[in-house]
Motif scaffolding. Structure first.
Motif, PDB file in Angstrom:
ATOM      1  N   LEU A   5       0.857  -1.183   0.000  1.00 15.98           N
ATOM      2  CA  LEU A   5       0.000   0.000   0.000  1.00 15.98           C
ATOM      3  C   LEU A   5       0.893   1.234   0.000  1.00 15.98           C
ATOM      4  N   ILE A   6       0.717   2.083  -1.005  1.00 15.93           N
ATOM      5  CA  ILE A   6       1.432   3.355  -1.077  1.00 15.93           C
ATOM      6  C   ILE A   6       0.462   4.446  -0.645  1.00 15.93           C
ATOM      7  N   VAL A   7       0.812   5.168   0.413  1.00 16.37           N
ATOM      8  CA  VAL A   7       0.000   6.299   0.867  1.00 16.37           C
ATOM      9  C   VAL A   7       0.816   7.555   0.574  1.00 16.37           C
ATOM     10  N   MET A  30      -3.122   1.973  -3.761  1.00 16.59           N
ATOM     11  CA  MET A  30      -2.708   3.334  -3.412  1.00 16.59           C
ATOM     12  C   MET A  30      -3.816   4.123  -2.738  1.00 16.59           C
ATOM     13  N   ALA A  31      -3.389   5.031  -1.879  1.00 13.07           N
ATOM     14  CA  ALA A  31      -4.284   5.997  -1.235  1.00 13.07           C
ATOM     15  C   ALA A  31      -3.610   7.361  -1.305  1.00 13.07           C
ATOM     16  N   GLU A  32      -4.416   8.416  -1.458  1.00 12.36           N
ATOM     17  CA  GLU A  32      -3.837   9.750  -1.609  1.00 12.36           C
ATOM     18  C   GLU A  32      -3.914  10.625  -0.358  1.00 12.36           C
ATOM     19  N   LEU A  48       3.005  -4.606   3.309  1.00 13.47           N
ATOM     20  CA  LEU A  48       3.887  -3.477   3.610  1.00 13.47           C
ATOM     21  C   LEU A  48       3.157  -2.190   3.270  1.00 13.47           C
ATOM     22  N   ILE A  49       3.374  -1.148   4.077  1.00 11.43           N
ATOM     23  CA  ILE A  49       2.796   0.169   3.800  1.00 11.43           C
ATOM     24  C   ILE A  49       3.934   1.171   3.671  1.00 11.43           C
ATOM     25  N   LEU A  50       3.965   1.892   2.546  1.00  5.09           N
ATOM     26  CA  LEU A  50       4.901   2.997   2.354  1.00  5.09           C
ATOM     27  C   LEU A  50       4.106   4.273   2.600  1.00  5.09           C
ATOM     28  N   MET A  51       4.392   4.962   3.709  1.00  2.00           N
ATOM     29  CA  MET A  51       3.582   6.083   4.170  1.00  2.00           C
ATOM     30  C   MET A  51       4.343   7.395   4.071  1.00  2.00           C
ATOM     31  N   ASP A  52       3.798   8.326   3.302  1.00  4.01           N
ATOM     32  CA  ASP A  52       4.296   9.701   3.303  1.00  4.01           C
ATOM     33  C   ASP A  52       3.889  10.291   4.650  1.00  4.01           C
TER      34      ASP A  52
END
Length: 67
Positions: A5-7, A30-32, A48-52
């Protein structure tokens, strides 16, 4: 296949990251914003989560602690 998941609120960053990860064989969702990221972390069960950290609605710090 692992799911990531890309946030990320920046569309160009989401696009670049998702293309690279998909080429390596990962499934990408993806989430924005942080609130959508929290929702998708529950509904998609990513590995896995890649979090901005600087996100609209709910920042990445709050989203991460909520997850």
């Amino acid at each position: 296949m692992s799911k990531i998941l890309i946030v990320e609120d920046n569309e160009m960053n989401r696009d670049m990251l998702s293309r690279r990860l998909e080429r390596k064989g990962f499934e990408v969702v993806m989430a924005e914003d942080g609130a959508k990221g929290v929702h998708m972390s529950k509904s998609e069960s990513p590995d896995l989560i890649l979090m901005d950290l600087s996100l609209p609605i709910m920042d990445g710090w709050e989203a991460t602690s909520t997850i």
